[in-house]
Design an enzyme around this catalytic site. Structure first.
Site, PDB file in Angstrom:
ATOM      1  N   GLU A 177      20.314 125.446  24.919  1.00 51.13           N
ATOM      2  CA  GLU A 177      19.801 126.161  26.163  1.00 51.13           C
ATOM      3  C   GLU A 177      18.473 125.818  25.900  1.00 51.13           C
ATOM      4  O   GLU A 177      17.638 126.797  25.299  1.00 51.13           O
ATOM      5  CB  GLU A 177      20.240 127.323  25.986  1.00 51.13           C
ATOM      6  CG  GLU A 177      19.689 128.192  27.181  1.00 51.13           C
ATOM      7  CD  GLU A 177      20.260 129.746  27.541  1.00 51.13           C
ATOM      8  OE1 GLU A 177      21.138 130.110  26.267  1.00 51.13           O
ATOM      9  OE2 GLU A 177      19.751 130.371  28.249  1.00 51.13           O
ATOM     10  N   LYS A 219      22.761 123.788  28.448  1.00 54.99           N
ATOM     11  CA  LYS A 219      22.480 124.856  29.459  1.00 54.99           C
ATOM     12  C   LYS A 219      21.106 125.118  29.842  1.00 54.99           C
ATOM     13  O   LYS A 219      20.293 125.462  29.115  1.00 54.99           O
ATOM     14  CB  LYS A 219      23.074 126.053  28.552  1.00 54.99           C
ATOM     15  CG  LYS A 219      22.802 127.319  29.290  1.00 54.99           C
ATOM     16  CD  LYS A 219      23.727 128.414  28.813  1.00 54.99           C
ATOM     17  CE  LYS A 219      23.191 130.009  29.177  1.00 54.99           C
ATOM     18  NZ  LYS A 219      24.194 131.120  28.804  1.00 54.99           N
TER      19      LYS A 219
HETATM   20  P1  13P Z   1      21.482 134.683  32.434  1.00 57.29           P
HETATM   21  O1  13P Z   1      22.499 134.078  33.391  1.00 57.29           O
HETATM   22  O2  13P Z   1      21.505 136.072  32.767  1.00 57.29           O
HETATM   23  O3  13P Z   1      20.186 134.169  32.584  1.00 57.29           O
HETATM   24  O4  13P Z   1      21.993 134.699  30.994  1.00 57.29           O
HETATM   25  C1  13P Z   1      22.755 133.637  30.250  1.00 57.29           C
HETATM   26  C2  13P Z   1      22.225 133.499  29.070  1.00 57.29           C
HETATM   27  O5  13P Z   1      22.914 133.243  28.387  1.00 57.29           O
HETATM   28  C3  13P Z   1      20.822 133.458  28.709  1.00 57.29           C
HETATM   29  O6  13P Z   1      20.799 132.998  27.280  1.00 57.29           O
END
Ligand code: 13P
Length: 340
Positions: A177, A219
């Site tokens: 991510e 992500k």
């Molecule tokens: P949000 O969809 O609220 O941005 O959170 C996703 C997430 O896991 C951020 O690390």
């Protein structure tokens, strides 16, 4: 490395019609969410809230996996079953947040690097024993005057790749991510530029660290104007720009991309995903891994009241279903009114 298991779990995480629930808010973050509904954050209230989410009837039709926090993976449902066991029994893969948060990067004012690599091999082995089949590590890239620097992007990409390699060694699928924040006043064009530089660095690092791309889930943020930007892009432009950006940087060996919502409203996040899935099929699944965009209305309905659990679960199921529809482009904004 058990490639077959990694690959089949990664494919299951982005199965058609489904996506991931990010319920891995740290103790500090969940307190902020509870503060907004006037609820005290305690071990008990956090357990009750996660129990509400994980036992909601029907969610397994739309939710492929749930990201847990360290405290939550050790907690139990009201019926005494550990949360990971309860989820697995419903056909939902349990996952775990393993990063220790974004910390100030020394020498680079206003920038952060995500920590948590020390002892990670041992922690992953323990989490695997507790039932985790995938993990998450979030790198944070902020846009502002003079930032991000190429150095901060590289530092974060390097940490993400070291994390991903350790996960795969432990037969745990890494969610990679790299989040470019939407907090500033930047244009969609600036977000595109920074997202491109970030994805390029992340995939260079994953390749250098010999990470098996078939066994990860990416992500990313959507490519979108900052919240404080006067010129907000139309939903179709967000969808077009995001898919074009990903096509340039994400190898087709990656099975799926599960977006974060990053501060978009529930309806915006669902609409953007649906529009992307209406476009010519890209080489990867385009899915969701939402935190706020799956939970906001559920929290507002629940407000910590036992009498509101059933109503909140209905709201959560509905939000999950809307995003399930967005997975093949069959969601449209009018559905929000219809069911409200
Ligand atoms: P949000 O969809 O609220 O941005 O959170 C996703 C997430 O896991 C951020 O690390």
């Amino acid at each position: 490395m058990d490639r077959a298991e990694l690959e089949s779990n990664a494919v299951a995480m982005v199965a058609p019609g489904k996506g991931i629930l990010a319920a891995d808010e740290s103790t500090g973050t969940i307190k902020k969410r509870f503060d907004k509904i006037g609820l005290e954050s305690s071990l008990e209230s956090r357990q009750a809230y996660r129990d509400l989410l994980f036992t909601a009837a029907g969610i397994e039709q739309y939710i492929s996996g749930v990201i847990l926090f360290d405290e939550t993976i050790r907690q139990k449902s009201a019926d005494g079953r550990p949360f990971p066991e309860l989820l697995a029994a419903r056909g939902i893969l349990p996952g775990i947040k393993v990063d220790a948060g974004a910390k100030p990067l020394a020498g680079f004012g206003g920038e952060t690097v995500t920590e948590g690599l020390d002892g990670l091999r041992e922690r992953l082995a323990e989490y695997r024993g507790l039932g985790a089949r995938f993990a998450k590590w979030r790198a944070v890239i902020d846009i502002g005057a003079g930032i991000p620097t190429p150095f901060a992007i590289e530092a974060n990409a390097h940490a993400l790749a070291r994390y991903a390699a350790l996960c795969q060694e432990a037969a745990i699928v890494p969610i990679v991510e790299p989040e470019v924040l939407m907090d500033g006043d930047h244009t969609i064009g600036r977000c595109e530029e920074v997202t491109e530089a970030t994805l390029a660095a992340v995939f260079r690092a994953l390749f250098a660290h010999r990470v098996c791309l078939e066994g990860i889930v990416l992500k990313p943020n959507m490519v979108i104007a900052g919240k404080k930007c006067a010129a907000q892009a139309a939903p179709q432009q967000v969808a077009d720009t995001t898919v074009a950006c990903l096509r340039r940087h994400v190898p087709s060996a990656v099975p799926g991309i599960a977006f974060l919502s990053g501060g978009q409203s529930e309806a915006e996040a669902t609409l953007h995903l649906s529009l992307m899935n209406r476009m010519a099929p890209p080489p990867w699944q385009l899915s969701f891994s939402y935190g706020r965009a799956l939970q906001q209305s559920t929290l507002d309905t629940w407000r910590g009241k036992a009498a509101s659990v059933a109503a909140a679960q209905q709201v959560f199921l509905r939000r999950a279903r809307m995003n399930g529809l967005a997975r093949n482009g069959s969601y449209n904004a009018a559905m929000e009114q219809a069911a409200a």
